[in-house]
Design a protein around this motif. Structure first.
Motif, PDB file in Angstrom:
ATOM      1  N   ASP A 160     -13.888   2.872  28.820  1.00 32.27           N
ATOM      2  CA  ASP A 160     -14.866   3.821  28.135  1.00 32.27           C
ATOM      3  C   ASP A 160     -16.147   3.617  29.069  1.00 32.27           C
ATOM      4  OD1 ASP A 160     -17.715   3.677  26.594  1.00 32.27           O
ATOM      5  OD2 ASP A 160     -16.145   4.666  25.342  1.00 32.27           O
ATOM      6  N   PRO A 161     -16.851   4.763  29.522  1.00 33.54           N
ATOM      7  CA  PRO A 161     -17.855   4.809  30.545  1.00 33.54           C
ATOM      8  C   PRO A 161     -18.924   4.253  30.434  1.00 33.54           C
ATOM      9  CG  PRO A 161     -17.532   6.916  29.448  1.00 33.54           C
ATOM     10  CD  PRO A 161     -16.475   6.007  29.045  1.00 33.54           C
ATOM     11  N   PHE A 162     -19.079   3.828  28.788  1.00 32.92           N
ATOM     12  CA  PHE A 162     -20.518   3.240  28.605  1.00 32.92           C
ATOM     13  C   PHE A 162     -20.402   1.657  28.265  1.00 32.92           C
ATOM     14  CE2 PHE A 162     -20.620   7.568  26.941  1.00 32.92           C
ATOM     15  CZ  PHE A 162     -21.958   7.875  27.496  1.00 32.92           C
ATOM     16  N   THR A 163     -18.954   1.522  27.602  1.00 37.77           N
ATOM     17  CA  THR A 163     -18.934  -0.294  27.562  1.00 37.77           C
ATOM     18  C   THR A 163     -18.213  -0.784  28.561  1.00 37.77           C
ATOM     19  OG1 THR A 163     -16.722   0.387  26.277  1.00 37.77           O
ATOM     20  CG2 THR A 163     -18.621   0.471  25.014  1.00 37.77           C
ATOM     21  N   GLY A 164     -17.525  -0.285  29.362  1.00 45.09           N
ATOM     22  CA  GLY A 164     -16.615  -0.598  30.593  1.00 45.09           C
ATOM     23  C   GLY A 164     -15.382  -1.127  29.803  1.00 45.09           C
ATOM     24  N   LEU A 165     -14.920  -0.929  28.731  1.00 45.97           N
ATOM     25  CA  LEU A 165     -13.748  -1.528  28.137  1.00 45.97           C
ATOM     26  C   LEU A 165     -13.005  -0.443  27.519  1.00 45.97           C
ATOM     27  CD1 LEU A 165     -15.270  -4.529  25.925  1.00 45.97           C
ATOM     28  CD2 LEU A 165     -14.520  -4.595  28.164  1.00 45.97           C
ATOM     29  N   PRO A 166     -11.467  -0.682  27.940  1.00 44.88           N
ATOM     30  CA  PRO A 166     -10.452   0.345  27.357  1.00 44.88           C
ATOM     31  C   PRO A 166     -10.587   0.422  25.705  1.00 44.88           C
ATOM     32  CG  PRO A 166      -9.225  -1.469  28.124  1.00 44.88           C
ATOM     33  CD  PRO A 166     -10.875  -1.697  28.467  1.00 44.88           C
ATOM     34  N   PRO A 167     -10.231   1.261  25.186  1.00 42.67           N
ATOM     35  CA  PRO A 167      -9.970   1.663  23.842  1.00 42.67           C
ATOM     36  C   PRO A 167      -8.603   0.804  23.386  1.00 42.67           C
ATOM     37  CG  PRO A 167      -9.636   3.490  24.711  1.00 42.67           C
ATOM     38  CD  PRO A 167      -9.981   2.907  25.695  1.00 42.67           C
ATOM     39  N   THR A 168      -8.392   0.681  22.030  1.00 42.05           N
ATOM     40  CA  THR A 168      -7.114  -0.045  21.598  1.00 42.05           C
ATOM     41  C   THR A 168      -5.965   0.747  22.037  1.00 42.05           C
ATOM     42  OG1 THR A 168      -8.392  -1.192  19.878  1.00 42.05           O
ATOM     43  CG2 THR A 168      -5.831  -1.445  19.856  1.00 42.05           C
ATOM     44  N   ALA A 169      -5.228   0.079  22.819  1.00 42.96           N
ATOM     45  CA  ALA A 169      -3.666   0.734  23.269  1.00 42.96           C
ATOM     46  C   ALA A 169      -2.829   0.769  22.041  1.00 42.96           C
ATOM     47  CB  ALA A 169      -3.299  -0.120  24.150  1.00 42.96           C
ATOM     48  N   PRO A 170      -2.046   1.978  22.015  1.00 43.22           N
ATOM     49  CA  PRO A 170      -1.203   2.384  20.806  1.00 43.22           C
ATOM     50  C   PRO A 170      -0.140   1.485  20.891  1.00 43.22           C
ATOM     51  CG  PRO A 170      -0.848   4.094  22.708  1.00 43.22           C
ATOM     52  CD  PRO A 170      -2.176   3.209  23.053  1.00 43.22           C
ATOM     53  N   LEU A 171       0.395   0.805  21.919  1.00 41.66           N
ATOM     54  CA  LEU A 171       1.620   0.135  21.898  1.00 41.66           C
ATOM     55  C   LEU A 171       1.435  -1.152  22.383  1.00 41.66           C
ATOM     56  CD1 LEU A 171       4.568   0.215  21.038  1.00 41.66           C
ATOM     57  CD2 LEU A 171       5.164   1.664  23.177  1.00 41.66           C
ATOM     58  N   LYS A 172       1.767  -2.379  22.201  1.00 45.22           N
ATOM     59  CA  LYS A 172       1.292  -3.456  22.822  1.00 45.22           C
ATOM     60  C   LYS A 172       2.529  -4.493  22.611  1.00 45.22           C
ATOM     61  CE  LYS A 172      -2.079  -3.825  20.141  1.00 45.22           C
ATOM     62  NZ  LYS A 172      -2.143  -2.344  19.538  1.00 45.22           N
ATOM     63  N   LEU A 256      -3.936   0.079  34.340  1.00 44.35           N
ATOM     64  CA  LEU A 256      -3.089  -1.089  34.042  1.00 44.35           C
ATOM     65  C   LEU A 256      -3.847  -2.560  34.270  1.00 44.35           C
ATOM     66  CD1 LEU A 256      -0.224  -2.099  33.603  1.00 44.35           C
ATOM     67  CD2 LEU A 256       0.303  -1.909  35.824  1.00 44.35           C
ATOM     68  N   VAL A 257      -4.653  -2.442  35.254  1.00 39.33           N
ATOM     69  CA  VAL A 257      -5.544  -3.574  35.435  1.00 39.33           C
ATOM     70  C   VAL A 257      -6.441  -3.906  34.169  1.00 39.33           C
ATOM     71  CG1 VAL A 257      -7.451  -4.643  36.630  1.00 39.33           C
ATOM     72  CG2 VAL A 257      -5.635  -3.538  37.993  1.00 39.33           C
ATOM     73  N   ALA A 258      -7.070  -2.692  33.566  1.00 41.90           N
ATOM     74  CA  ALA A 258      -7.890  -2.891  32.654  1.00 41.90           C
ATOM     75  C   ALA A 258      -7.091  -3.288  31.345  1.00 41.90           C
ATOM     76  CB  ALA A 258      -8.550  -1.518  32.280  1.00 41.90           C
TER      77      ALA A 258
END
Length: 778
Positions: A160-172, A256-258
């Motif tokens: 996310d450009p504001f939080t710097g964190l990716p959203p929850t991935a759909p498959l883990k 992938l890093v994120a």
């Protein structure tokens, strides 16, 4: 209802609508229901097939709509897999299936579902090519990486450009690794095709480091390999250089890093049953085996890129021509038979596929008339694509088996050394002798120990003679009994130059003196054109010399430890180091060239005499140069051979022949055996260069044999169990070859049976006699 949706005539659209309800059916059965484990098998089969059917169709073309649909399917897959794990656990708890079989089935179903997501994403792009011109169709195919990036973009969402964190991935969980491995596989294959061109360019531009320990030339291709090599380690992946990659691939690896901890690590821990996030480390991937399914698929990509990068850092080449044959490996002692059976199976499967493709329209039209619906045509196309994918997977499995066989061969060579070290530690702690160790003197074996002049192939006329006591000029013989383990080690000197068998095929002016008339007659009957040159003084290890085919010429190479260093010759360029041995391949190549390629991947001939004695010849190194002028022409020229001989005067004879490897070779003794050493070379004067008349250093091998004889009842049983298991594994391998394919569970079954044999045949009596102490010891 869900079961009915699997029927051939059931529409795909209905499966898509009801798939969510069907995968939730497991949770609808109360936990208090005593019959719930019995429903697990049906739930597994039905839900997997419904998802495969529902995901096979993908009609969306708008990019945003496609991403939404893919995210929905991945989320549904994650929920389905968690229910599948619960169902599998219920079956194991109810003792309806073993834990290992349940895990294998679970990972296979996960691969089927992940593959259906990928196939669906490709479907409408492939369908649209039928209405395009040839140039547009080619552009679609060459731009196919966008489909892979689309799937990876949904699996690994951007920060996310504001939080710097990716959203929850759909498959883990586990299917995420199957999705990652199968979407990366096409780009890995494209990289493999480009590696050859990259190395060709490096032949004209020096790519290797300018100084020892320096960095080689960085290119787009090497940066892709570096990123793939760093997949298991988020820190290394984050630091890998990617400035030359396309922006889309830079973004993919950044994502992938994120998502490394949330997706990649979580999926690996899910497969390897490591619940705590802090317990993850990259060795969970790099040490994975075939039983680990998707983790092993990712590990194969990582290992391939690592091997290429390691070589590139030293030689400036990604795929060294002189190492290509090693990748194929050697599957125990049956590689020739295995390759023949697999090739036959592949040919039969290809013929069946061709016949199917030639008649499928007729079959489909008949089916459509009977059922009066158009869905059968779509389903049949999907089945055809599935079979094509299976054919491709069989080819990949062959490569994987060859690679795994190479690793197993290296482990086998060091087995007795590691075993001896373990027992020594045990003896030191318990102050008790478990094994009697008998070691020979360190033998200095030189090329001059070759005794073959073409007149006799008897072991007594070929074996190494030792001038020192107790042999005093007689044959060196090392005796062992059933249950013993024999280790052959290279101590000190590990290189020599036994080139007479090869030198017989040099041009007449360049042949050394002393080659017998019998061998000269063999050369005259089976010539090599142009002759081999440039090998004088070339040092190799005990595995002998090699020959490979590259471009349009023969290339010879030494087989040394730890590296392979090529000796070579270019006609018209003297004996200077170049890149080719011999010359162009064409009509001028004689019949011997064909015989040298026979058995290029190793040889195994097996027969039985009238007394039932088993006679084997095992070429344990798969890339040797074979010539008829060597005493054992089925083995690499210039190799040191260990000949296992039954001394019985009536039923005796050669039991087995194995190539001695550096640094060590392990022999399992299952009958009374005398071990002889034979130099697989001919007699000649190799100490003088026939052209320059200068002295040549022919080197030597320092060899020591050690026998491990058990002296304690515990170790007698242990080594006896090893011998029984060794013979049992040979029988199991002989049984699976006629079936035409090595199934996923075959190797695991052999390992399991080996462990069972080891425990049951030698340890059960001790366990019963010694009570709990016996069980602990076993």
């Amino acid at each position: 209802m869900c079961d009915r949706l699997r029927d051939f005539h059931s529409a795909v659209g209905v499966a898509q609508i009801e798939s969510a309800n069907c995968i939730d059916a497991w949770n609808a059965v109360p936990s208090t229901c005593s019959a719930k484990p019995a429903y697990a098998t049906a739930y597994s089969d039905i839900s997997t097939e419904i998802l495969r059917k529902a995901f096979s169709s993908f009609t969306e073309s708008d990019p945003a709509a496609r991403q939404t649909k893919l995210r929905e399917r991945m989320s549904m897959t994650e929920r389905w897999y968690e229910d599948m794990k619960a169902a599998a656990a219920a079956r194991v708890q109810a003792q309806l299936v073993s834990a290992s079989d349940s895990r294998s089935q679970l990972l296979r179903d996960a691969e089927i579902t992940a593959g259906s997501i990928i196939k669906g994403a490709y479907a409408n792009r492939l369908a649209s090519t039928t209405s395009l011109a040839a140039t547009q169709r080619n552009a679609f195919v060459l731009d196919a990486a966008k489909d892979d990036q689309e799937l990876l973009g949904v699996l690994l969402p951007s920060r996310d450009p504001f939080t710097g964190l990716p959203p929850t991935a759909p498959l883990k969980n586990a299917p995420a690794l199957w999705l990652l491995a199968h979407t990366l596989q096409p780009i890995v294959q494209r990289l493999g095709e480009m590696d050859v061109l990259h190395d060709l360019g490096c032949d004209f531009r020096n790519c290797k480091p300018s100084t020892v320990g320096g960095a080689p030339l960085s290119t787009k291709l090497t940066q892709m390999h570096a990123s793939l090599n760093a997949l298991p380690d988020s820190g290394a992946l984050n630091l890998s250089e990617r400035n030359l990659l396309d922006p889309t691939w830079q973004t993919t690896f950044d994502n992938l890093v994120a998502n490394h901890a949330a997706v990649f690590q979580a999926a690996v821990r899910d497969v390897q049953n490591v619940p705590n996030q802090g317990d993850y480390n990259s060795t969970l991937v790099t040490s994975a085996t075939g039983a680990d399914g998707p983790v092993y698929a990712v590990a194969a990509i990582v290992r391939d890129s690592k091997t290429k990068l390691d070589n590139y850092g030293v030689t400036g080449r990604l795929r060294p021509g002189d190492k290509d044959p090693v990748y194929t490996g050697l599957l125990s002692r049956k590689l020739d038979d295995t390759i023949a059976v697999v090739d036959s199976a592949k040919s039969a499967l290809t013929d069946a596929k061709n016949r199917f493709e030639g008649n499928w329209l007729t079959v489909l039209n008949t089916s459509v008339q009977l059922v009066s619906t158009g869905d059968q045509l779509t389903n049949a196309k999907n089945e055809l694509n599935t079979k094509a994918t299976l054919l491709k997977q069989y080819g990949e499995q062959i490569d994987g088996l060859r690679t795994a066989a190479t690793v197993d061969l290296e482990r086998c060579g060091d087995f007795t050394k590691s075993y001896d070290a373990f027992v020594k530690d045990l003896e030191r702690v318990q102050v008790k002798e478990y094994i009697k160790r008998a070691s020979s003197d360190v033998l200095s074996v030189t090329p001059a120990n070759a005794r073959y002049d073409g007149s006799s192939t008897k072991v007594a006329d070929l074996a190494v003679q030792v001038p020192n006591p107790p042999f005093n000029g007689g044959l060196f013989k090392w005796s062992a009994n059933p249950g013993d383990l024999v280790r052959i080690e290279m101590i000190g000197n590990k290189t020599w130059s036994p080139t007479c068998a090869i030198a017989a095929y040099a041009s007449k002016n360049n042949r050394p003196t002393g080659i017998s008339g019998v061998l000269q007659a063999v050369v005259d009957k089976t010539r090599i054109t142009p002759p081999l040159e440039g090998f004088v003084g070339s040092l190799t290890g005990p595995q002998g010399y090699g020959l490979i085919f590259s471009g349009s010429s023969y290339q010879g190479r030494q087989i040394t430890d730890p590296d392979f260093n090529a000796w070579n010759y270019v006609p018209g360029a003297g004996t200077a180091v170049g890149t080719a041995v011999g010359g162009p391949v064409g009509g001028a190549i004689g019949g011997t060239a064909a015989s040298m390629f026979v058995g290029l991947f190793g040889g195994d001939t097996q027969s039985s005499n009238t007394s039932g004695t088993d006679r084997r010849q095992t070429a344990v190194f798969n890339s040797g140069l074979r010539v008829p002028t060597a005493p054992y022409p089925a083995f690499p020229a210039g190799a040191l051979l260990a000949v296992k001989f039954n001394p019985d005067p009536i039923a005796g004879g050669i039991i087995d022949v194995e190539v001695v490897q550096a640094p060590s070779t392990s022999l399992v003794i299952d009958q009374v055996t005398d071990v002889y050493l034979v130099v697989n070379d001919a007699i000649c004067d190799r100490t003088v260069d026939p052209v320059t008349k200068l002295a040549v250093d022919v080197g030597s091998l320092a060899v020591q044999l050690t026998t491990l004889t058990p002296s304690d009842k515990l170790i007698v049983q242990l080594q006896g169990a090893v011998t029984d298991t060794y013979k049992d594994v040979q029988k199991q391998l002989a049984k699976i070859l006629p079936q035409g394919v090595v199934l996923p569970g075959d190797l695991g079954a052999i390992r399991s049976q080996a462990m069972l044999t080891q425990r049951s045949t030698r340890w059960s009596d001790r366990s019963r006699s010694e009570g709990s102490n016996g069980r602990c010891a076993s």
